[in-house]
Design a protein around this motif. Structure first.
Motif, mmCIF file in Angstrom:
data_model
loop_
_atom_site.group_PDB
_atom_site.id
_atom_site.type_symbol
_atom_site.label_atom_id
_atom_site.label_comp_id
_atom_site.label_asym_id
_atom_site.label_seq_id
_atom_site.Cartn_x
_atom_site.Cartn_y
_atom_site.Cartn_z
ATOM 1 N N THR A 146 0.960 -1.174 -0.168
ATOM 2 C CA THR A 146 -0.089 0.177 -0.101
ATOM 3 C C THR A 146 1.084 1.336 -0.055
ATOM 4 O OG1 THR A 146 -0.076 0.072 2.395
ATOM 5 C CG2 THR A 146 -1.732 -1.162 1.290
ATOM 6 N N ASP A 147 2.238 1.222 0.607
ATOM 7 C CA ASP A 147 2.896 2.149 0.522
ATOM 8 C C ASP A 147 2.408 3.308 1.802
ATOM 9 O OD1 ASP A 147 5.375 3.537 -0.213
ATOM 10 O OD2 ASP A 147 4.070 5.110 -1.460
ATOM 11 N N HIS A 148 1.739 2.588 2.885
ATOM 12 C CA HIS A 148 1.337 3.386 3.862
ATOM 13 C C HIS A 148 2.225 3.114 5.044
ATOM 14 C CE1 HIS A 148 -2.979 3.632 2.148
ATOM 15 N NE2 HIS A 148 -2.113 4.588 1.573
ATOM 16 N N HIS A 149 3.119 4.299 5.427
ATOM 17 C CA HIS A 149 4.375 3.987 6.110
ATOM 18 C C HIS A 149 3.799 3.681 7.814
ATOM 19 C CE1 HIS A 149 8.098 4.843 3.995
ATOM 20 N NE2 HIS A 149 7.206 5.339 3.268
ATOM 21 N N LEU A 175 4.378 -0.056 8.435
ATOM 22 C CA LEU A 175 5.800 -0.156 8.692
ATOM 23 C C LEU A 175 6.017 0.267 10.190
ATOM 24 C CD1 LEU A 175 8.661 -1.283 8.032
ATOM 25 C CD2 LEU A 175 9.123 1.097 6.995
ATOM 26 N N ASP A 176 5.593 1.331 10.586
ATOM 27 C CA ASP A 176 5.842 1.831 12.022
ATOM 28 C C ASP A 176 5.056 0.965 13.041
ATOM 29 O OD1 ASP A 176 6.961 4.092 10.865
ATOM 30 O OD2 ASP A 176 5.165 5.297 10.758
ATOM 31 N N LEU A 177 4.011 0.517 12.615
ATOM 32 C CA LEU A 177 3.273 -0.537 13.515
ATOM 33 C C LEU A 177 4.116 -1.756 13.718
ATOM 34 C CD1 LEU A 177 0.507 -0.580 15.275
ATOM 35 C CD2 LEU A 177 -0.706 -1.703 13.429
ATOM 36 N N ALA A 178 4.670 -2.250 12.494
ATOM 37 C CA ALA A 178 5.451 -3.465 12.723
ATOM 38 C C ALA A 178 6.968 -3.329 13.421
ATOM 39 C CB ALA A 178 5.993 -4.083 11.276
ATOM 40 N N ARG A 179 7.293 -1.905 13.461
ATOM 41 C CA ARG A 179 8.487 -1.577 14.359
ATOM 42 C C ARG A 179 8.014 -1.587 15.809
ATOM 43 N NH1 ARG A 179 14.152 -0.357 13.584
ATOM 44 N NH2 ARG A 179 14.602 -0.292 15.644
ATOM 45 N N GLN A 235 13.922 -0.037 6.800
ATOM 46 C CA GLN A 235 14.298 0.937 7.461
ATOM 47 C C GLN A 235 15.938 1.227 7.449
ATOM 48 O OE1 GLN A 235 12.553 0.895 11.465
ATOM 49 N NE2 GLN A 235 10.652 1.760 10.632
ATOM 50 N N ASP A 236 16.670 0.452 6.982
ATOM 51 C CA ASP A 236 18.143 0.310 6.934
ATOM 52 C C ASP A 236 18.704 0.644 8.128
ATOM 53 O OD1 ASP A 236 20.553 0.377 5.749
ATOM 54 O OD2 ASP A 236 20.559 2.383 5.012
ATOM 55 N N ASP A 237 18.364 -0.475 9.018
ATOM 56 C CA ASP A 237 18.472 -0.445 10.320
ATOM 57 C C ASP A 237 19.658 -1.485 10.563
ATOM 58 O OD1 ASP A 237 18.898 -0.758 13.203
ATOM 59 O OD2 ASP A 237 16.762 -0.218 13.462
ATOM 60 N N GLY A 238 21.053 -0.976 10.471
ATOM 61 C CA GLY A 238 22.080 -1.954 10.631
ATOM 62 C C GLY A 238 22.310 -2.451 12.176
#
Length: 329
Positions: A137-140, A143-147, A172-175
């Motif tokens: 959906t491209d609704h961020h 993704l925030d909820l998954a985080r 999120q490119d979270d190394g």
């Protein structure tokens, strides 16, 4: 344009390897092909047990081998909302959208996900379902909820939650999060271990995750069998990587060109024959299992050592008919 499969990192995702779209790879023989045939027959017989699992499996099965009767069944099947089953519902809805193009199930999925906002619960499979909903959906906010789920519960072992954490790390490119996930034991397995291993392979390109994915394949899970073709190979900017040692045909795009490779297996040999190739240099990579201590790569009549636990890579301007063979011991 081909539809994405079960795992579909966005263009901006920080991953080393990219999965192929639906229909780009196909198992052509061997025991996994036989398992897929039996699985298809069971799916066509109708849902049993978890209706969401059947819907997801049937959707990927339709994408693997389109069938008008199965499509009618899928379009007529309800997508009920059940308390505590949001992850399963989201996975089924996304499979239906990507496999059939019908976006009506996505409306149900987004309504369910929107109702979770601020109270996502803790089902371990929900995080990766939410990331795929974001990708679709491209609704961020998804993704925030998954985080939120990952941060609240922590990816304590390889499995569904760790798979969702890997998805979050990629997007999120979270190394730091990805580094924490690399310290898991690939052989710990557990529910969802295959999903975790595959996402870690996409993120890092490290062959031991492909070894783990192969070990964790479950021929009793209809969803795995219906989507197994999507685990065969990946691409990057340089070429194609073959991960699972099964007879198959793989088609991929490289820039404006097309790569097509047929794979045959037997007697500890993996033979890859190029059927089509762009007129430029590219890399064909074949996984050498960690257990193959004395592997050899045969090419152009000669042999060279292939190191266990790596990818045997050949860089050249390939021609149709060119063949390489990996000999395992």
């Amino acid at each position: 344009m081909s539809s994405p499969g079960p795992v579909a990192p966005t263009a901006a995702a920080a991953c080393r390897l990219r999965p192929l779209p639906l229909g780009a790879a196909r198992i052509t023989g061997g025991r996994w092909a036989a398992s897929q045939r039996a699985n298809r027959a069971a799916i066509r017989a109708g849902p049993a047990g978890n209706g969401y699992a059947w819907l997801e499996a049937a959707a990927w099965e339709y994408a693997r081998e389109p069938d008008a009767g199965l499509l009618r069944t899928l379009r007529a099947a309800p997508l009920p909302v059940r308390e505590g089953q949001a992850g399963h519902l989201l996975r089924a809805a996304i499979a239906l959208v990507r496999a059939t193009g019908d976006r009506r199930p996505l409306q149900v999925a987004t309504e369910v996900a929107d109702a979770l906002d601020g109270n996502p619960g803790c089902h371990p499979g929900l995080a990766m379902a939410l990331v795929e909903l974001f990708r679709e959906t491209d609704h961020h906010r998804y993704l925030d909820l998954a985080r939120q789920l990952v941060d609240a519960h922590g990816p304590t072992r390889p499995g569904y939650l760790a798979a969702g954490a890997a998805d979050v790390a990629i997007e999120q490119d979270d190394g730091d999060l990805l580094d924490a996930l690399t310290r898991h034991d690939p052989d710990a397995g557990g529910p969802g271990g295959l999903h975790w291993a595959w996402r870690m392979l996409l993120a890092t390109g490290e062959p031991h995750y492909a070894d783990a994915a192969e070990r964790l394949l479950d021929d009793r899970d209809p969803r795995t069998l219906s989507s197994l073709d999507t685990y065969l190979a990946t691409t990057d900017a340089d070429g194609v990587q073959l991960h699972l040692h099964v007879p198959c045909r793989v088609t991929a795009r490289l820039g404006e060109g097309r790569i097509q490779v047929a794979v045959e297996t037997g007697d500890n040999r993996i033979r890859a024959r190029v059927l089509d190739a762009p007129r430029r240099e590219w890399t064909l990579s074949i996984r050498v299992p960690a257990w193959a201590g004395a592997a050899q790569l045969r090419l152009d009549g000669g042999r060279q050592r292939a190191w266990a636990g790596t990818y045997a890579e050949v860089v050249r301007t390939w021609q149709a008919g060119d063949t390489i063979e990996l000999l395992l011991r």
